[in-house]
Design a protein around this motif. Structure first.
Motif, PDB file in Angstrom:
ATOM      1  N   ASN A 194       0.796  -1.227   0.000  1.00 29.14           N
ATOM      2  CA  ASN A 194       0.000   0.000   0.000  1.00 29.14           C
ATOM      3  C   ASN A 194       0.833   1.284   0.000  1.00 29.14           C
ATOM      4  N   GLY A 195       1.772   1.380  -0.922  1.00 29.02           N
ATOM      5  CA  GLY A 195       2.569   2.598  -1.028  1.00 29.02           C
ATOM      6  C   GLY A 195       1.848   3.692  -1.787  1.00 29.02           C
ATOM      7  N   VAL A 196       2.462   4.860  -1.776  1.00 27.12           N
ATOM      8  CA  VAL A 196       1.896   6.000  -2.497  1.00 27.12           C
ATOM      9  C   VAL A 196       2.334   5.964  -3.956  1.00 27.12           C
ATOM     10  N   GLY A 197       1.670   6.746  -4.780  1.00 29.35           N
ATOM     11  CA  GLY A 197       1.990   6.806  -6.194  1.00 29.35           C
ATOM     12  C   GLY A 197       3.287   7.556  -6.463  1.00 29.35           C
ATOM     13  N   GLY A 198       3.855   7.322  -7.605  1.00 29.27           N
ATOM     14  CA  GLY A 198       5.090   7.989  -8.001  1.00 29.27           C
ATOM     15  C   GLY A 198       4.819   9.168  -8.911  1.00 29.27           C
ATOM     16  N   VAL A 199       5.771   9.439  -9.815  1.00 26.65           N
ATOM     17  CA  VAL A 199       5.689  10.617 -10.668  1.00 26.65           C
ATOM     18  C   VAL A 199       4.509  10.558 -11.646  1.00 26.65           C
ATOM     19  N   ASP A 200       4.000   9.375 -11.950  1.00 27.39           N
ATOM     20  CA  ASP A 200       2.878   9.262 -12.891  1.00 27.39           C
ATOM     21  C   ASP A 200       1.521   9.498 -12.218  1.00 27.39           C
ATOM     22  N   LYS A 201       1.518   9.645 -10.896  1.00 33.23           N
ATOM     23  CA  LYS A 201       0.305   9.943 -10.118  1.00 33.23           C
ATOM     24  C   LYS A 201      -0.720   8.806 -10.107  1.00 33.23           C
ATOM     25  N   ILE A 202      -0.334   7.594 -10.558  1.00 39.85           N
ATOM     26  CA  ILE A 202      -1.234   6.443 -10.454  1.00 39.85           C
ATOM     27  C   ILE A 202      -1.179   5.963  -9.011  1.00 39.85           C
ATOM     28  N   VAL A 203      -2.343   5.854  -8.370  1.00 38.62           N
ATOM     29  CA  VAL A 203      -2.410   5.380  -6.990  1.00 38.62           C
ATOM     30  C   VAL A 203      -2.697   3.882  -6.989  1.00 38.62           C
ATOM     31  N   MET A 204      -2.505   3.267  -5.823  1.00 41.90           N
ATOM     32  CA  MET A 204      -2.604   1.813  -5.719  1.00 41.90           C
ATOM     33  C   MET A 204      -3.953   1.285  -6.196  1.00 41.90           C
ATOM     34  N   SER A 205      -5.033   2.002  -5.934  1.00 42.83           N
ATOM     35  CA  SER A 205      -6.359   1.530  -6.347  1.00 42.83           C
ATOM     36  C   SER A 205      -6.524   1.510  -7.873  1.00 42.83           C
ATOM     37  N   GLU A 206      -5.647   2.191  -8.593  1.00 39.26           N
ATOM     38  CA  GLU A 206      -5.724   2.223 -10.056  1.00 39.26           C
ATOM     39  C   GLU A 206      -4.830   1.178 -10.719  1.00 39.26           C
ATOM     40  N   LEU A 207      -4.064   0.429  -9.914  1.00 37.74           N
ATOM     41  CA  LEU A 207      -3.128  -0.533 -10.494  1.00 37.74           C
ATOM     42  C   LEU A 207      -3.841  -1.645 -11.263  1.00 37.74           C
ATOM     43  N   LEU A 208      -4.844  -2.259 -10.677  1.00 38.57           N
ATOM     44  CA  LEU A 208      -5.535  -3.361 -11.351  1.00 38.57           C
ATOM     45  C   LEU A 208      -6.187  -2.921 -12.662  1.00 38.57           C
ATOM     46  N   PRO A 209      -6.956  -1.815 -12.677  1.00 44.13           N
ATOM     47  CA  PRO A 209      -7.510  -1.375 -13.966  1.00 44.13           C
ATOM     48  C   PRO A 209      -6.412  -1.062 -14.991  1.00 44.13           C
ATOM     49  N   TYR A 210      -5.299  -0.482 -14.525  1.00 42.30           N
ATOM     50  CA  TYR A 210      -4.188  -0.180 -15.436  1.00 42.30           C
ATOM     51  C   TYR A 210      -3.621  -1.473 -16.027  1.00 42.30           C
ATOM     52  N   LEU A 211      -3.396  -2.469 -15.176  1.00 42.50           N
ATOM     53  CA  LEU A 211      -2.824  -3.733 -15.652  1.00 42.50           C
ATOM     54  C   LEU A 211      -3.774  -4.446 -16.616  1.00 42.50           C
ATOM     55  N   LYS A 212      -5.068  -4.403 -16.328  1.00 39.89           N
ATOM     56  CA  LYS A 212      -6.033  -5.033 -17.237  1.00 39.89           C
ATOM     57  C   LYS A 212      -6.013  -4.363 -18.605  1.00 39.89           C
ATOM     58  N   LEU A 213      -5.887  -3.056 -18.623  1.00 38.34           N
ATOM     59  CA  LEU A 213      -5.911  -2.307 -19.869  1.00 38.34           C
ATOM     60  C   LEU A 213      -4.599  -2.413 -20.648  1.00 38.34           C
ATOM     61  N   HIS A 214      -3.477  -2.450 -19.941  1.00 42.38           N
ATOM     62  CA  HIS A 214      -2.158  -2.383 -20.591  1.00 42.38           C
ATOM     63  C   HIS A 214      -1.333  -3.665 -20.452  1.00 42.38           C
ATOM     64  N   LYS A 215      -1.961  -4.778 -20.056  1.00 43.66           N
ATOM     65  CA  LYS A 215      -1.235  -6.027 -19.810  1.00 43.66           C
ATOM     66  C   LYS A 215      -0.399  -6.464 -21.012  1.00 43.66           C
ATOM     67  N   ASP A 216      -1.009  -6.532 -22.178  1.00 45.00           N
ATOM     68  CA  ASP A 216      -0.297  -7.023 -23.358  1.00 45.00           C
ATOM     69  C   ASP A 216       0.886  -6.121 -23.716  1.00 45.00           C
TER      70      ASP A 216
END
Length: 141
Positions: A71-93
């Motif tokens: 549960n760390g904080v987001g980095g320079v891209d401002k993506i927070v932990m709760s957005e990781l799963l949707p990001y991975l689903k969208l950009h997995k390939d």
């Protein structure tokens, strides 16, 4: 040939050597056990197949759970932990292709100063959550 692989840790309670002489040379490394043609075999991970094990679905699922648990904080891209799963689903390939091709571009680390007990501060580098995901995938294998 059907193959299934499971990682076991040399650090677990049941695998620890019983006496001092048994522990000589013991490195606490991970052993991958697999089922090949119905038989349990030890699978050796070397530089020729390391990326395959890093990008295995079971490893990436464990990675996701570990990164979210931290549960760390987001980095320079401002993506927070709760957005990781949707990001991975969208950009997995795209992410997997970049990793396989050796073209994954980690983002710069966000710098922060953390106060210490003596009144001074220490620098802290905070990678993006996606970079942490990739780092943890490598680290777990």
């Amino acid at each position: 040939m059907e193959e299934s692989v499971q990682k076991t840790s040399g650090e677990s309670g049941g695998c620890r050597p019983k006496s001092k002489t048994e522990s000589e040379g013991y490195g606490g490394v991970h052993t991958f056990m697999g089922i090949v043609d119905g038989k349990l075999v030890e699978v050796y991970v070397d530089s020729s197949n390391l990326l395959e094990y890093i990008l295995r679905l079971d490893n990436l699922n464990r990675v996701y759970r570990q990164v979210v648990r931290n549960n760390g904080v987001g980095g320079v891209d401002k993506i927070v932990m709760s957005e990781l799963l949707p990001y991975l689903k969208l950009h997995k390939d795209e992410l997997l292709k970049q990793l396989i091709d050796g073209k994954y571009p980690p983002l710069p680390v966000f710098r922060a100063e953390i106060p210490k007990d003596n009144g001074k501060t220490r620098p802290l580098g905070i990678p993006t959550v996606v970079d942490r995901f990739v780092q943890q995938a490598v680290s777990q294998v």
